[in-house]
Design a protein around this motif. Structure first.
Motif, PDB file in Angstrom:
ATOM      1  N   LEU A  69       0.825  -1.213   0.000  1.00 48.27           N
ATOM      2  CA  LEU A  69       0.000   0.000   0.000  1.00 48.27           C
ATOM      3  C   LEU A  69       0.854   1.256   0.000  1.00 48.27           C
ATOM      4  CD1 LEU A  69      -2.838  -0.903   2.528  1.00 48.27           C
ATOM      5  CD2 LEU A  69      -3.134  -0.280   0.127  1.00 48.27           C
ATOM      6  N   MET A  70       1.909   1.243   0.808  1.00 56.29           N
ATOM      7  CA  MET A  70       2.812   2.397   0.820  1.00 56.29           C
ATOM      8  C   MET A  70       3.486   2.572  -0.536  1.00 56.29           C
ATOM      9  SD  MET A  70       4.674   2.175   4.541  1.00 56.29           S
ATOM     10  CE  MET A  70       3.732   2.382   6.065  1.00 56.29           C
ATOM     11  N   GLY A  71       3.819   1.443  -1.169  1.00 56.96           N
ATOM     12  CA  GLY A  71       4.415   1.522  -2.497  1.00 56.96           C
ATOM     13  C   GLY A  71       3.485   2.175  -3.501  1.00 56.96           C
ATOM     14  N   VAL A  72       2.192   1.833  -3.429  1.00 58.80           N
ATOM     15  CA  VAL A  72       1.212   2.465  -4.314  1.00 58.80           C
ATOM     16  C   VAL A  72       1.160   3.968  -4.057  1.00 58.80           C
ATOM     17  CG1 VAL A  72      -1.250   2.656  -4.854  1.00 58.80           C
ATOM     18  CG2 VAL A  72      -0.209   0.404  -4.583  1.00 58.80           C
ATOM     19  N   ALA A  73       1.060   4.351  -2.791  1.00 53.60           N
ATOM     20  CA  ALA A  73       0.918   5.768  -2.439  1.00 53.60           C
ATOM     21  C   ALA A  73       2.153   6.574  -2.808  1.00 53.60           C
ATOM     22  CB  ALA A  73       0.631   5.896  -0.941  1.00 53.60           C
ATOM     23  N   ILE A  74       3.338   6.051  -2.476  1.00 45.25           N
ATOM     24  CA  ILE A  74       4.569   6.802  -2.718  1.00 45.25           C
ATOM     25  C   ILE A  74       4.894   6.843  -4.200  1.00 45.25           C
ATOM     26  CG2 ILE A  74       7.054   6.832  -2.281  1.00 45.25           C
ATOM     27  CD1 ILE A  74       6.409   5.590   0.481  1.00 45.25           C
ATOM     28  N   ALA A  75       4.785   5.708  -4.871  1.00 47.20           N
ATOM     29  CA  ALA A  75       5.103   5.675  -6.299  1.00 47.20           C
ATOM     30  C   ALA A  75       4.168   6.564  -7.108  1.00 47.20           C
ATOM     31  CB  ALA A  75       5.039   4.241  -6.805  1.00 47.20           C
ATOM     32  N   ASP A  76       2.888   6.603  -6.740  1.00 45.30           N
ATOM     33  CA  ASP A  76       1.942   7.432  -7.480  1.00 45.30           C
ATOM     34  C   ASP A  76       2.124   8.916  -7.199  1.00 45.30           C
ATOM     35  OD1 ASP A  76      -1.006   5.983  -8.654  1.00 45.30           O
ATOM     36  OD2 ASP A  76       0.758   4.851  -8.115  1.00 45.30           O
ATOM     37  N   SER A  77       2.974   9.245  -6.247  1.00 46.41           N
ATOM     38  CA  SER A  77       3.225  10.651  -5.945  1.00 46.41           C
ATOM     39  C   SER A  77       4.171  11.273  -6.965  1.00 46.41           C
ATOM     40  CB  SER A  77       3.820  10.795  -4.537  1.00 46.41           C
ATOM     41  OG  SER A  77       2.912  10.334  -3.571  1.00 46.41           O
ATOM     42  N   TRP A  78       5.210  10.549  -7.392  1.00 44.46           N
ATOM     43  CA  TRP A  78       6.225  11.154  -8.262  1.00 44.46           C
ATOM     44  C   TRP A  78       6.561  10.344  -9.519  1.00 44.46           C
ATOM     45  CZ3 TRP A  78      10.546   8.122  -8.862  1.00 44.46           C
ATOM     46  CH2 TRP A  78      10.765   7.144  -7.895  1.00 44.46           C
ATOM     47  N   LEU A  79       6.317   9.034  -9.514  1.00 45.20           N
ATOM     48  CA  LEU A  79       6.675   8.238 -10.691  1.00 45.20           C
ATOM     49  C   LEU A  79       5.936   8.653 -11.961  1.00 45.20           C
ATOM     50  CD1 LEU A  79       7.224   4.502  -9.656  1.00 45.20           C
ATOM     51  CD2 LEU A  79       8.856   6.096 -10.665  1.00 45.20           C
ATOM     52  N   PRO A  80       4.622   8.979 -11.892  1.00 41.52           N
ATOM     53  CA  PRO A  80       3.942   9.364 -13.144  1.00 41.52           C
ATOM     54  C   PRO A  80       4.613  10.544 -13.839  1.00 41.52           C
ATOM     55  CG  PRO A  80       2.337   8.897 -11.445  1.00 41.52           C
ATOM     56  CD  PRO A  80       3.682   8.896 -10.767  1.00 41.52           C
ATOM     57  N   THR A  81       5.274  11.414 -13.080  1.00 40.19           N
ATOM     58  CA  THR A  81       5.933  12.580 -13.677  1.00 40.19           C
ATOM     59  C   THR A  81       7.326  12.253 -14.178  1.00 40.19           C
ATOM     60  OG1 THR A  81       4.685  14.087 -12.248  1.00 40.19           O
ATOM     61  CG2 THR A  81       6.697  14.948 -13.259  1.00 40.19           C
ATOM     62  N   TYR A  82       8.110  11.557 -13.354  1.00 40.70           N
ATOM     63  CA  TYR A  82       9.523  11.329 -13.674  1.00 40.70           C
ATOM     64  C   TYR A  82       9.773  10.026 -14.436  1.00 40.70           C
ATOM     65  CZ  TYR A  82      10.328  15.183 -10.467  1.00 40.70           C
ATOM     66  OH  TYR A  82      10.315  16.403  -9.856  1.00 40.70           O
ATOM     67  N   ALA A  83       8.889   9.065 -14.305  1.00 40.35           N
ATOM     68  CA  ALA A  83       9.065   7.790 -15.014  1.00 40.35           C
ATOM     69  C   ALA A  83       7.696   7.261 -15.420  1.00 40.35           C
ATOM     70  CB  ALA A  83       9.795   6.789 -14.135  1.00 40.35           C
ATOM     71  N   PRO A  84       7.051   7.910 -16.379  1.00 37.45           N
ATOM     72  CA  PRO A  84       5.665   7.552 -16.733  1.00 37.45           C
ATOM     73  C   PRO A  84       5.510   6.132 -17.267  1.00 37.45           C
ATOM     74  CG  PRO A  84       6.602   9.098 -18.322  1.00 37.45           C
ATOM     75  CD  PRO A  84       7.556   9.036 -17.179  1.00 37.45           C
ATOM     76  N   LEU A  85       6.554   5.564 -17.859  1.00 42.28           N
ATOM     77  CA  LEU A  85       6.447   4.204 -18.371  1.00 42.28           C
ATOM     78  C   LEU A  85       6.600   3.162 -17.266  1.00 42.28           C
ATOM     79  CD1 LEU A  85       8.514   4.495 -21.685  1.00 42.28           C
ATOM     80  CD2 LEU A  85       6.040   4.636 -21.375  1.00 42.28           C
ATOM     81  N   VAL A  86       7.312   3.519 -16.211  1.00 40.70           N
ATOM     82  CA  VAL A  86       7.532   2.592 -15.099  1.00 40.70           C
ATOM     83  C   VAL A  86       6.379   2.640 -14.103  1.00 40.70           C
ATOM     84  CG1 VAL A  86       9.104   1.999 -13.193  1.00 40.70           C
ATOM     85  CG2 VAL A  86      10.020   2.797 -15.384  1.00 40.70           C
ATOM     86  N   ALA A  87       5.728   3.794 -13.996  1.00 41.49           N
ATOM     87  CA  ALA A  87       4.697   4.008 -12.975  1.00 41.49           C
ATOM     88  C   ALA A  87       3.594   2.948 -13.003  1.00 41.49           C
ATOM     89  CB  ALA A  87       4.105   5.401 -13.122  1.00 41.49           C
ATOM     90  N   PRO A  88       3.014   2.609 -14.157  1.00 40.94           N
ATOM     91  CA  PRO A  88       1.953   1.590 -14.150  1.00 40.94           C
ATOM     92  C   PRO A  88       2.438   0.227 -13.672  1.00 40.94           C
ATOM     93  CG  PRO A  88       1.927   2.821 -16.202  1.00 40.94           C
ATOM     94  CD  PRO A  88       3.195   3.185 -15.502  1.00 40.94           C
ATOM     95  N   LEU A  89       3.683  -0.127 -14.018  1.00 38.92           N
ATOM     96  CA  LEU A  89       4.230  -1.412 -13.595  1.00 38.92           C
ATOM     97  C   LEU A  89       4.392  -1.462 -12.082  1.00 38.92           C
ATOM     98  CD1 LEU A  89       5.513  -4.169 -14.240  1.00 38.92           C
ATOM     99  CD2 LEU A  89       7.701  -2.964 -14.521  1.00 38.92           C
ATOM    100  N   VAL A  90       4.963  -0.397 -11.507  1.00 39.48           N
ATOM    101  CA  VAL A  90       5.169  -0.347 -10.058  1.00 39.48           C
ATOM    102  C   VAL A  90       3.831  -0.337  -9.332  1.00 39.48           C
ATOM    103  CG1 VAL A  90       6.097   1.028  -8.161  1.00 39.48           C
ATOM    104  CG2 VAL A  90       7.404   0.786 -10.274  1.00 39.48           C
ATOM    105  N   HIS A  91       2.905   0.455  -9.849  1.00 36.84           N
ATOM    106  CA  HIS A  91       1.576   0.523  -9.227  1.00 36.84           C
ATOM    107  C   HIS A  91       0.900  -0.841  -9.236  1.00 36.84           C
ATOM    108  CE1 HIS A  91      -2.373   2.395  -8.228  1.00 36.84           C
ATOM    109  NE2 HIS A  91      -2.815   1.347  -8.914  1.00 36.84           N
ATOM    110  N   GLY A  92       0.906  -1.498 -10.398  1.00 33.97           N
ATOM    111  CA  GLY A  92       0.246  -2.799 -10.500  1.00 33.97           C
ATOM    112  C   GLY A  92       0.877  -3.839  -9.601  1.00 33.97           C
ATOM    113  N   LEU A  93       2.209  -3.874  -9.556  1.00 32.05           N
ATOM    114  CA  LEU A  93       2.904  -4.844  -8.715  1.00 32.05           C
ATOM    115  C   LEU A  93       2.614  -4.592  -7.245  1.00 32.05           C
ATOM    116  CD1 LEU A  93       4.933  -7.170  -8.491  1.00 32.05           C
ATOM    117  CD2 LEU A  93       6.770  -5.454  -8.464  1.00 32.05           C
TER     118      LEU A  93
END
Length: 214
Positions: free
Chosen positions: A104-128
Motif C-alpha cells: 500500500l505504501m508503495g502504491v501511495a509513494i510511487a503514485d506521488s512522483w513516478l507518473p511525472t519522472y518515469a511515466p512508463l515505469v509508474a503503471p508497472l510499479v503501481h500494478g505490482l
C-alpha cells in the motif's frame, strides 16, 4: 511453519492500544475514500477504481490515507500476534500483513512522483504494489482467522471472521477473473469487505485489551 504457542498471557493494554490506533486509522481511511466518492465529480464512482482518485483534487489526502491504512494493518498484525493464545500461532500472518502494508505504501509513494519522472515505469510499479497488497492481505486474513479459531479469547468471533475472510478472498478473485461487473464498483466492494474484517477484528482486539487492563 506453525509453532506451538508457549504460555502467552493474552492481550496486554499496550496491544489493546495498538488495536485502537488501528481502528482510528481504518476509520480515517474509510472516511477519506468515501468523501472522495462524493467530492470528485470528474470521476464516475461506479467505473473509476479507487486508484484513479490518487491523482487530482484530494489525491494527496488519499495517498496519505493509504499510508495510514498500511500502518493500521501493521499495528493490528503485531497486536494479534503478540496477544495470541492460539496453539496455531506463527509469524506467517503478521509477515503477510506487513508485506501488504508495504504494498500500500508503495502504491501511495510511487503514485506521488513516478507518473511525472518515469511515466512508463509508474503503471508497472503501481500494478505490482497493488496486487501484492491485495493478495497478501487476503491470504493473511485467512491465516489469522484460522489461528483465532484455536484461541479461547476468540471462541465466539473466530468463525464469523473465518467465513468473512473467505468471502473477501472469493470476491478478490471474482474481481480479477470476471470482467463483467463495473471495475470501480467491484474493486471498492473488495476494499470495503477487507476494511470491515480489519475493523471488526481490531475492535474486538481492543476490547480484549480493555478487559485485560480492567
Amino acid at each position: 511453519m506453525t509453532n506451538v504457542a508457549r504460555a502467552v498471557p493474552g492481550v496486554s493494554p499496550r496491544q489493546g492500544h495498538a488495536a485502537l490506533a488501528a481502528v482510528a486509522a481504518l476509520v480515517l481511511f474509510s472516511a477519506t475514500a468515501l468523501w472522495l466518492q462524493w467530492a470528485r465529480h470528474d470521476l464516475d464512482w461506479v467505473q473509476a477504481t479507487l486508484s484513479l482518485y490518487l491523482h487530482g483534487p484530494g489525491g494527496l489526502a488519499l495517498r496519505s490515507a493509504y499510508c495510514v491504512l498500511a500502518v493500521a494493518i501493521m499495528l493490528l498484525a503485531w497486536s494479534l500476534h503478540a496477544g495470541s493464545r492460539s496453539p496455531r500461532r506463527s509469524t506467517a500472518a503478521p509477515l503477510l500483513f506487513c508485506v501488504a502494508g508495504l504494498g500500500l505504501m508503495g502504491v501511495a509513494i510511487a503514485d506521488s512522483w513516478l507518473p511525472t519522472y518515469a511515466p512508463l515505469v509508474a503503471p508497472l510499479v503501481h500494478g505490482l504494489a497493488a496486487n501484492t497488497a491485495f493478495l497478501c492481505v487476503s491470504v493473511a486474513m485467512l491465516l489469522q482467522s484460522w489461528y483465532l479459531r484455536a484461541d479461547p479469547h476468540w471462541s465466539r468471533w473466530a468463525v464469523p471472521a473465518w467465513w468473512w475472510a473467505w468471502g473477501c478472498f472469493v470476491l478478490l478473485w471474482l474481481h480479477v477473473l470476471w470482467r463483467g461487473p463495473p471495475r470501480g464498483a467491484g474493486q471498492k466492494l473488495v476494499i470495503a469487505a477487507v476494511v470491515v474484517w480489519l475493523l471488526g477484528v481490531a475492535l474486538r482486539q481492543w476490547q480484549h485489551g480493555r478487559r485485560q487492563a480492567g
